[in-house]
Design a protein around this motif. Structure first.
Motif, short mmCIF file in Angstrom:
data_model
loop_
_atom_site.label_atom_id
_atom_site.label_comp_id
_atom_site.label_asym_id
_atom_site.label_seq_id
_atom_site.Cartn_x
_atom_site.Cartn_y
_atom_site.Cartn_z
N LYS A 50 0.94 -1.20 -0.10
CA LYS A 50 -0.18 0.08 0.10
C LYS A 50 0.77 1.30 -0.08
CE LYS A 50 -1.84 -1.22 3.89
NZ LYS A 50 -0.85 -2.45 4.24
N THR A 51 1.77 1.40 1.07
CA THR A 51 2.74 2.29 1.06
C THR A 51 3.47 2.54 -0.30
OG1 THR A 51 2.67 2.36 3.70
CG2 THR A 51 4.69 3.52 2.10
N THR A 52 3.99 1.60 -0.76
CA THR A 52 4.53 1.50 -2.13
C THR A 52 3.93 2.22 -3.36
OG1 THR A 52 5.93 -0.26 -1.26
CG2 THR A 52 6.19 0.23 -3.42
N LEU A 90 -2.46 10.11 1.62
CA LEU A 90 -2.21 10.09 3.02
C LEU A 90 -1.91 8.68 3.50
CD1 LEU A 90 -5.68 11.66 3.42
CD2 LEU A 90 -3.79 12.96 4.70
N ASP A 91 -0.81 8.56 4.12
CA ASP A 91 -0.32 7.13 4.65
C ASP A 91 -0.69 7.25 6.07
OD1 ASP A 91 0.73 4.77 4.79
OD2 ASP A 91 2.80 5.21 4.13
N GLU A 92 -1.58 6.09 6.45
CA GLU A 92 -2.33 5.90 7.67
C GLU A 92 -2.10 7.29 8.45
OE1 GLU A 92 -0.74 2.19 9.58
OE2 GLU A 92 0.35 1.89 7.66
N PRO A 93 -2.70 8.13 8.36
CA PRO A 93 -2.42 9.60 9.00
C PRO A 93 -3.01 9.39 10.33
CG PRO A 93 -4.29 9.49 7.44
CD PRO A 93 -3.83 8.38 7.16
MG MG Z 1 2.62 1.09 5.06
#
Ligand code: MG
Ligand code: ATP
Lengths: 274, 304
Positions: free
Chosen positions: A66-68, A194-197
């Motif tokens: 997901k982050t990638t 937004l990454d796990e904000p």
């Molecule tokens: Mg991640």
């Protein structure tokens, strides 16, 4: 409720009903995106459109990419050693990897907020203005107004109005995250990643950020990575489920959670995997 | 069969409750004390020469202190240290500008752009340069500038030689400081679409400032204190530094300390100690100023 959160824009009860995703133009689209680092393939042939003015949640177990994926949408992976990719990402129909694309302009249009709050070591006001100054968006005399407007938009103004000149590291973690959000919004992006904000925030700050995200659409297109399935249900118009580097399923949120078409999705959203 | 570790973990109930007032075993106490004693001794070994130098210099210079030493030029009867003080200040300022620019620039290059082979070669080169004895660099400066370029003993020659001597320190500490800057700052700047140079100036370099200033401070301390390379390049004069920076010799304090001390006359010996005192005060002021600069720049820093 704390003063910082008093100006919550909308409450969950007022959230819009499901929008028809199929009729909207896409702001951003990945086309058969495969990418990796060195000999490792991290994402496999991802085809996913992000309809304009909607919230898309990316969910999936740890390490599913997901982050990638999020970081490839504004080319933050470019600097990572041994990074490679195939396929394409289109912003309003144009490839973000095309030779003439200016990274600075791309990132101004596609803003990002990281999982861990990362305010800069400068005053709170200067943090909000960091991007504004870098892109010379407004002249000096407008700076103060911008600071106030952005901070009040994210609901932080009341808490910090008497210490705009002090260090952002005197703020709580949640407030720092709001500050980072204000900083990202201040350059006027079209898309916000937004990454796990809210992963390090308490329920009230979390609810506040969620309401804020709802208030930001349809002006913005939002992509949010989250491990919190309830959060995905609350904020997302569309949800995409990733598993081992593949996009298993993307659908309007209610449908993905209630009638998933893939067995992995069903297992994940029912809490039997992940 | 349970392993001993498992027993001690699971068998917590069998253990005596930990006595909050029980003293640690004597072995541990002894080791603790010995450690502290060693640290104190080291500190004393470092501090003793400092105290002795301060004592010697201040004790000798203060009793006959005249303020006009600070601006009177030297004469054959004695006079003051005006030209030497000005000379040293000009040399130091020049080194800050020249070595500071080159050193900080190289440090930025080394940390941000020089990767792989190029980086290693540059880094090694810079370390070799830092390891060359200053008197050798002085001689090289003499050959290249005073002889080669037909300059004379001069401010210019002194400045450039000292800059070559000190730039590696600045580069090294700048590079080290930049590498310490959290990735999250750089990524935050990237994600806002900041131009690399803008991010460097506004964020990265600012966060690295304490390290950069430390490097500058070392460089300036060297520039203030060096004598050997200056003998070959600056020459010496009692006159004030002149605008003909490549052709007129320049006076400086360390030379005064050394030569005046070897003069038979008491007046000159007193001047020698005055010069030493001025040097010490200069260094102290420098340290205080750099602390203030760092504190001001770091007022928004993390972990305050
Ligand atoms: Mg991640
Ligand atoms: N720079 C890198 N070099 C090598 N492998 C990487 C790199 N970055 C990520 N990966 C790998 O890519 C895979 C996906 O990582 P990613 O961070 O995208 O997962 P994620 O879905 O965001 O997980 P989480 O929910 O834990 O944040 C992981 O297996 C990870 O080890």
């Amino acid at each position: 409720m704390s003063p910082a959160l008093a100006s919550t824009p909308t409450t969950p009860a007022q959230w819009p009903e499901a929008v028809d995703l199929t009729t909207r133009p896409v702001a951003l689209r990945t086309c058969d995106l495969t990418l990796g680092f060195g000999s490792r393939t991290v994402l496999q042939g991802v085809n996913l459109g992000f309809p304009k003015g909607t919230v898309t949640a990316l969910i999936g177990p740890t390490g599913s990419g997901k982050t990638t994926l999020l970081r490839s949408l504004n080319r933050m992976n470019d600097k990572v050693p041994k990074h490679w990719h195939q396929g394409d990402v289109l912003l309003d129909g144009q490839s973000i990897f095309a030779p003439g694309v200016q990274l600075m302009a791309l990132r101004r249009r596609v803003g990002m907020v990281f999982q861990r709050p990362n305010p800069f070591p400068m005053s709170i006001a200067d943090n909000v203005l960091a991007g504004v100054k870098a892109h010379r968006i407004a002249s000096r005399q407008h700076h103060k107004a911008i600071v106030k407007a952005r901070l009040s938009e994210v609901g932080l103004l009341d808490a910090v109005s008497d210490r705009l000149g002090s260090s952002p590291f005197t703020l709580s973690g949640g407030q720092q995250q709001l500050l980072c959000l204000a900083r990202a919004l201040a350059v006027g992006p079209d898309v916000l990643l937004l990454d796990e904000p809210t992963s390090s925030l308490d329920p009230i700050s979390t609810e506040h950020i969620e309401s804020l995200l709802r208030a930001l659409v349809p002006a913005l297109t939002i992509v949010i990575v989250t491990h919190n399935l309830a959060q995905a249900r609350r904020v997302a118009d569309q949800t995409a489920f990733f598993y081992q580097g593949r996009l298993v399923e993307a659908a309007p949120t209610a449908r993905l959670f209630e009638e998933p078409s893939e067995p992995e999705t069903a297992r994940y959203v029912s809490g039997r995997m992940g | 069969m349970a392993s001993p570790a498992a027993t001690s973990l699971s068998g917590a109930g069998a253990r005596e409750p930990l006595d909050l007032y029980g003293r640690p075993p004597w072995r541990r106490r002894a080791a603790d004390r010995a450690g502290w004693a060693a640290c104190l001794l080291a500190l004393a070994l470092m501090g003793a020469p400092l105290v002795s130098v301060l004592w010697g210099v201040v004790g000798r210079a203060l009793p006959g202190w005249r303020w006009d030493v600070l601006w009177q030029p030297a004469t054959s009867q004695g006079g003051g240290l005006g030209s030497e003080i000005l000379g040293t200040l000009v040399i130091v300022a020049g080194v800050v500008v020249v070595a500071g620019t080159v050193g900080i620039g190289s440090g930025i290059f080394l940390s941000e752009y020089a990767s792989g082979m190029a980086g290693s070669v540059l880094r090694a080169g810079s370390e070799v340069l830092a390891g060359i004895p200053s008197i050798v660099l002085g001689y090289v400066g003499y050959l290249a500038l005073v002889i080669g370029l037909h300059w004379q003993f001069s401010l210019g020659a002194a400045l450039l030689t000292l800059s070559v001597l000190t730039a590696p320190y600045i580069a090294k500490s700048t590079e080290a400081a930049l590498r310490q800057v959290p990735t999250s700052y750089r990524e935050g700047a990237d994600a806002l679409g900041m131009a690399p140079l803008h991010a460097m100036r506004r964020i990265t370099l600012k966060a690295a400032l304490p390290g950069v200033v430390t490097g500058l401070l070392i460089a300036v301390a060297i520039a203030i204190g060096e004598t050997a390379p200056l003998l070959y390049t600056a020459g010496f004069t009692d006159n004030l530094p002149s605008l003909r920076w490549a052709h007129n010799p320049v006076g400086y304090l360390t030379y005064a300390v050394w030569t005046f001390y070897n003069q038979p006359s008491n007046v000159f010996q007193d001047l020698s100690f005055d010069a030493a005192l001025v040097l010490v005060v200069m260094v102290l002021v420098l340290i205080a100023v750099s602390r203030a600069v760092v504190a001001r720049a770091g007022r928004h820093a993390e972990r305050n």
